[in-house]
Scaffold this motif. Structure first.
Motif, short mmCIF file in Angstrom:
data_model
loop_
_atom_site.label_atom_id
_atom_site.label_comp_id
_atom_site.label_asym_id
_atom_site.label_seq_id
_atom_site.Cartn_x
_atom_site.Cartn_y
_atom_site.Cartn_z
N GLY A 47 30.08 40.70 43.44
CA GLY A 47 30.16 39.36 42.58
C GLY A 47 31.17 38.63 44.40
O GLY A 47 32.09 39.55 45.05
N PRO A 48 31.51 37.98 44.52
CA PRO A 48 32.80 36.85 45.72
C PRO A 48 33.44 37.21 45.18
O PRO A 48 34.13 37.58 43.66
CB PRO A 48 32.40 35.76 45.34
N ASN A 49 34.85 36.57 45.45
CA ASN A 49 36.55 36.54 45.51
C ASN A 49 36.12 36.15 44.15
O ASN A 49 36.10 34.85 44.01
CB ASN A 49 37.13 36.40 46.76
N GLY A 50 37.26 36.53 43.40
CA GLY A 50 37.30 35.48 41.85
C GLY A 50 36.90 35.08 40.81
O GLY A 50 36.50 34.59 39.80
N PHE A 63 32.54 51.41 41.89
CA PHE A 63 32.62 51.31 43.59
C PHE A 63 31.92 49.22 43.47
O PHE A 63 30.78 48.60 43.26
CB PHE A 63 30.85 51.88 43.80
N SER A 64 33.28 49.04 43.65
CA SER A 64 33.12 47.73 44.42
C SER A 64 33.53 47.32 45.62
O SER A 64 33.86 48.27 45.93
CB SER A 64 34.48 47.08 43.65
N SER A 65 32.60 46.64 46.32
CA SER A 65 32.45 46.66 47.60
C SER A 65 30.99 44.64 47.36
O SER A 65 30.68 44.02 46.89
CB SER A 65 31.32 47.59 48.19
N HIS A 66 31.94 43.95 49.01
CA HIS A 66 30.99 43.02 49.17
C HIS A 66 29.62 43.60 50.12
O HIS A 66 29.37 42.73 50.57
CB HIS A 66 31.95 42.19 50.15
N ALA A 89 26.41 46.16 38.35
CA ALA A 89 26.54 44.69 37.67
C ALA A 89 26.92 43.89 38.08
O ALA A 89 27.86 43.67 39.94
CB ALA A 89 27.57 44.89 36.68
N PHE A 90 26.24 42.36 38.87
CA PHE A 90 26.73 40.98 38.31
C PHE A 90 27.56 39.92 38.38
O PHE A 90 27.39 40.09 37.04
CB PHE A 90 25.51 40.15 39.47
N LEU A 91 29.13 39.70 38.76
CA LEU A 91 29.90 39.08 37.68
C LEU A 91 30.32 37.70 39.14
O LEU A 91 29.73 37.61 39.95
CB LEU A 91 31.36 39.64 38.05
N ARG A 92 30.08 36.20 37.87
CA ARG A 92 30.00 35.26 38.78
C ARG A 92 31.32 34.21 37.57
O ARG A 92 30.39 34.37 35.81
CB ARG A 92 28.41 34.62 38.74
N HIS A 93 32.35 33.74 37.92
CA HIS A 93 33.29 33.14 37.25
C HIS A 93 33.21 33.70 36.34
O HIS A 93 33.37 33.22 34.65
CB HIS A 93 32.13 31.42 36.98
#
Length: 330
Positions: free
Chosen positions: A65-68, A213-216, A229-233
């Motif tokens: 997911g993007p920052n935030g 594992f969190s990564s961009h 898992a994809f997080l958004r807002h």
């Protein structure tokens, strides 16, 4: 880095309590992480909302997911650094709201902004962290530091950002807890060292450990993770098993005429969908497939296509669709 040194001092009375070894309650394929309706709200802002996540013991689980988007908020709730405003979570059956110190005994955590004692040399840092918990392994941390090509003679204050990242990784990966949580572990590292870090993640999994594992870097997630898992807002927008993604392909080609209807049972067995041509006067077609390509290729060969290209659908296409708020087919 069970916790960063400064974080530990601020948020628990027992800075050396993390990482006391594998949990006897975690069987081979049970869920080591569970979240149900987990939420964190600040005023009228939802940092995380109604999040349901399950991570099986022994998996490498990716957070994208993007920052935030809520990734770090989720991690901090799991570790007991934040208190939820709704829902619940547990690690190895332990509730971080009830006993966050016990939870952190089960976890080696690399924060995205890992901080280390600046007055110490690298060797002293490894010695310090290996001695403050029972599962510390100084020899293993030295071995990892060597693999990461880290000079342990320097003081932390005189290390580059990348060197400090390597040192933090040597601390975390050498600690033999059942769960590793790595927040952007390859940040500030060169490509060769990034590859070695991914090798270390796979080795941890082969030892029976679980990795969140969190990564961009999408290629890193594709290479290492079993599920994503994809997080958004602040919302869990999509979950994906990588084995399913690896069965998805996109075929692009020029068609001499209208592509005939896909014959049964091929359409059902391969889940083939023909997408409209993309703005091309030369009759280009795009065909997305799911499943084994073996039964699909003879039909493709019969169409008389030219300029044929077959490529994996890839995590990028899924990520972009989720980020745009579009419906994802897988």
């Amino acid at each position: 880095m069970t916790d960063s040194v400064e974080e530990t001092a601020d948020e628990t009375d027992d800075p050396g309590a993390a990482n006391t070894g594998y949990s006897p309650t975690c069987d081979a394929r049970t869920d080591i992480v569970r979240c149900q309706g987990l939420s964190k709200r600040y005023g009228d802002f939802d940092a995380l909302k109604d999040c349901d996540v399950r991570v099986r013991q022994g998996d490498v689980f990716g957070l994208l997911g993007p920052n935030g988007a809520g990734k770090t908020t989720l991690i901090r709730l799991l570790l007991g650094y934040l208190h939820p405003t709704g829902g619940s979570c547990a690690i190895a059956g332990l509730n971080p709201e009830v006993d966050s110190v016990a939870v952190r005994r089960e976890v080696s955590y690399l924060p995205g902004d890992a901080r280390l004692p600046r007055h110490m040399r690298g060797d002293g840092v490894l010695k310090f962290f290996s001695e403050i918990h029972p599962s510390g392994n100084r020899d293993k941390s030295h071995s990892i530091a060597k693999r990461l090509e880290l000079d342990l003679r320097r003081r932390v204050a005189f290390m580059s950002t990348g060197m400090r990242q390597k040192l933090a990784l040597a601390v975390v990966l050498a600690t033999e807890t059942p769960l590793l949580i790595l927040d952007e572990p390859t940040a500030n590292l060169d490509p060769t060292v990034r590859g070695e870090v991914l090798n270390l993640v796979r080795e941890a999994q082969n030892e029976g450990r679980t990795v969140v594992f969190s990564s961009h870097v999408l290629s890193e997630i594709e290479e290492t993770c079993d599920e994503v898992a994809f997080l958004r807002h602040g919302v869990l927008a999509h979950e994906l098993k990588m084995a399913e993604l690896f069965q998805r392909h996109r075929v692009t080609a020029k068609a001499p005429s209208t592509v005939p209807e896909i014959p049964d049972p091929l359409a059902n067995s391969a889940s083939i969908t023909i997408v409209d041509a993309i703005g091309d006067r030369e009759g280009r077609v795009t065909i997305d497939t799911a499943g084994d390509l073996a039964g699909f290729l003879p039909w493709i060969n019969s169409l008389g296509l030219s300029d044929l290209r077959i490529e994996p659908l890839g995590l990028r296409s899924v990520y972009d669709a989720v980020h745009a708020g579009q419906k994802v087919a897988i």
